[in-house]
Design a protein around this motif. Structure first.
Motif, mmCIF file in Angstrom:
data_model
loop_
_atom_site.group_PDB
_atom_site.id
_atom_site.type_symbol
_atom_site.label_atom_id
_atom_site.label_comp_id
_atom_site.label_asym_id
_atom_site.label_seq_id
_atom_site.Cartn_x
_atom_site.Cartn_y
_atom_site.Cartn_z
ATOM 1 N N ASN A 30 13.057 -57.073 52.051
ATOM 2 C CA ASN A 30 13.005 -58.017 51.246
ATOM 3 C C ASN A 30 14.305 -59.154 51.243
ATOM 4 O OD1 ASN A 30 14.667 -56.251 49.937
ATOM 5 N ND2 ASN A 30 13.973 -57.333 48.068
ATOM 6 N N ASN A 31 15.332 -58.380 52.240
ATOM 7 C CA ASN A 31 16.684 -59.097 52.328
ATOM 8 C C ASN A 31 17.002 -58.857 53.770
ATOM 9 O OD1 ASN A 31 18.964 -60.007 52.217
ATOM 10 N ND2 ASN A 31 19.931 -58.519 50.718
ATOM 11 N N GLN A 33 20.497 -60.288 55.918
ATOM 12 C CA GLN A 33 21.743 -61.073 55.911
ATOM 13 C C GLN A 33 22.538 -60.951 57.296
ATOM 14 O OE1 GLN A 33 22.856 -60.026 51.413
ATOM 15 N NE2 GLN A 33 24.136 -61.689 52.215
ATOM 16 N N PHE A 35 26.315 -61.573 58.646
ATOM 17 C CA PHE A 35 27.605 -61.698 58.383
ATOM 18 C C PHE A 35 28.486 -62.108 59.482
ATOM 19 C CE2 PHE A 35 27.203 -60.534 54.102
ATOM 20 C CZ PHE A 35 26.127 -59.651 54.044
ATOM 21 N N LEU A 43 33.861 -60.353 55.216
ATOM 22 C CA LEU A 43 32.448 -60.578 55.669
ATOM 23 C C LEU A 43 32.354 -61.745 54.962
ATOM 24 C CD1 LEU A 43 30.731 -57.054 54.908
ATOM 25 C CD2 LEU A 43 30.954 -58.201 57.232
ATOM 26 N N ASN A 45 29.404 -64.677 54.519
ATOM 27 C CA ASN A 45 27.935 -64.800 54.881
ATOM 28 C C ASN A 45 27.520 -65.823 55.703
ATOM 29 O OD1 ASN A 45 28.451 -63.374 52.277
ATOM 30 N ND2 ASN A 45 26.423 -63.788 51.463
ATOM 31 N N PHE A 47 24.066 -66.178 56.791
ATOM 32 C CA PHE A 47 22.383 -66.613 56.483
ATOM 33 C C PHE A 47 21.850 -65.558 55.757
ATOM 34 C CE2 PHE A 47 22.013 -70.129 59.143
ATOM 35 C CZ PHE A 47 22.580 -70.061 60.279
ATOM 36 N N TYR A 48 21.070 -65.965 54.596
ATOM 37 C CA TYR A 48 20.390 -64.903 53.893
ATOM 38 C C TYR A 48 18.881 -65.352 54.341
ATOM 39 C CZ TYR A 48 17.060 -63.649 50.368
ATOM 40 O OH TYR A 48 15.945 -63.212 49.782
ATOM 41 N N PHE A 86 27.378 -58.788 61.791
ATOM 42 C CA PHE A 86 26.826 -57.952 61.544
ATOM 43 C C PHE A 86 25.438 -58.391 60.817
ATOM 44 C CE2 PHE A 86 29.231 -54.035 61.462
ATOM 45 C CZ PHE A 86 30.712 -54.523 61.416
ATOM 46 N N GLU A 90 17.792 -54.912 53.589
ATOM 47 C CA GLU A 90 17.569 -54.118 52.095
ATOM 48 C C GLU A 90 15.857 -54.087 52.190
ATOM 49 O OE1 GLU A 90 17.573 -55.330 47.502
ATOM 50 O OE2 GLU A 90 19.301 -55.890 48.796
ATOM 51 N N PRO A 96 20.417 -50.731 48.408
ATOM 52 C CA PRO A 96 21.470 -51.103 49.093
ATOM 53 C C PRO A 96 21.391 -51.656 50.429
ATOM 54 C CG PRO A 96 21.481 -48.643 49.272
ATOM 55 C CD PRO A 96 20.511 -49.031 48.483
ATOM 56 N N LEU A 97 22.496 -52.577 50.853
ATOM 57 C CA LEU A 97 22.203 -53.285 52.193
ATOM 58 C C LEU A 97 22.600 -52.083 53.162
ATOM 59 C CD1 LEU A 97 24.097 -56.321 51.940
ATOM 60 C CD2 LEU A 97 21.791 -56.143 52.590
ATOM 61 N N PHE A 99 23.470 -51.723 57.200
ATOM 62 C CA PHE A 99 24.191 -52.509 58.179
ATOM 63 C C PHE A 99 23.957 -51.913 59.746
ATOM 64 C CE2 PHE A 99 27.012 -55.585 56.156
ATOM 65 C CZ PHE A 99 26.975 -55.239 54.779
#
Lengths: 109, 113
Positions: A30-31, A33, A35, A43, A45, A47-48, A86, A90, A96-97, A99
């Motif tokens: 659902n997430n 990203q 970095f 880090l 951002n 893109f989301y 990176f 999630e 938590p994310l 990586f």
């Protein structure tokens, strides 16, 4: 837990070249990203993008959620693009994310 | 709009000592997560705070503890420091139950000698 694999681990480009970085993940997300980690560790951002395509200047990203991968495109690379990229995911709400190990990009003049 | 801030920037400690790192979230964010990044690795999740409670925890020993204050800022405490605790510690903030995008601070680089 969810696994994230990034490729290639290292990439060396001549200034002006284009590149594609890949992120594979093992479960629905659902997430997602992207970095850029600068030499000082920050880090940034980029893109989301849990699904679909986005563009921001020379950078663009596409996530194909059904096939569990995302791509980051860098066009007309510049020396300031150097650093580690990176991908982090999630896979459910408020988790938590996780990586990947990153892709280290070096752009040489 | 202030981003995520962390202090201190760098820290050198001796084995066995204790350390406290601080984080202020991005304006409007209520959730703070802490990550440890060893050299050459991706960040690893330590724990997450929301409404002043630890909500989730990664695979880290009890020597790692935290706190969140009513203004949403947070502290990470590490007791009985080991050489292996040397790393970049990153704080991220987000808004719970909204778009889950996380924003990271500049990090605190901890060296244990």
């Amino acid at each position: 837990g969810i696994q994230v694999e990034q490729s290639p681990p290292d990439l060396i480009l001549q200034e002006g070249a284009n590149s594609t970085l890949r992120c594979n993940f093992s479960d629905s997300v659902n997430n997602l990203q992207w970095f850029h980690q600068n030499p000082w560790g920050q880090l940034i951002n980029l893109f989301y993008i849990p699904s679909g395509t986005k563009q921001n200047g020379r950078l663009s990203a596409t996530t194909v959620a059904t096939e569990r991968y995302s791509l980051l495109y860098i066009s007309s690379s510049q020396t300031t693009d150097s650093g580690v990229y990176f991908c982090a995911v999630e896979n459910s709400g408020n988790t938590p994310l996780v990586f990947g190990k990153g892709t280290r990009l070096s752009v040489i003049a | 709009d202030a981003g995520v801030t962390q202090s201190p920037t760098h820290l050198i400690k001796t084995r066995g000592q204790q350390v406290t790192l601080r984080c202020s979230p991005k304006s409007g964010h209520d959730t703070v997560s802490w990550y440890q990044q060893a050299l050459g690795q991706g960040p690893q999740f330590i724990f997450q705070y929301y409404e002043e409670e630890e909500r989730q925890r990664g695979n880290f020993p009890d020597r790692f503890s935290g706190h969140q204050f009513p203004n949403y800022s947070s502290e990470l405490n590490v007791n009985a420091l080991l050489l292996g605790d040397s790393a970049l510690y990153l704080c991220a903030s987000s808004v719970r139950d909204r778009v889950p995008e996380q924003y990271f601070g500049p990090g605190t680089r901890l060296t244990v000698t």
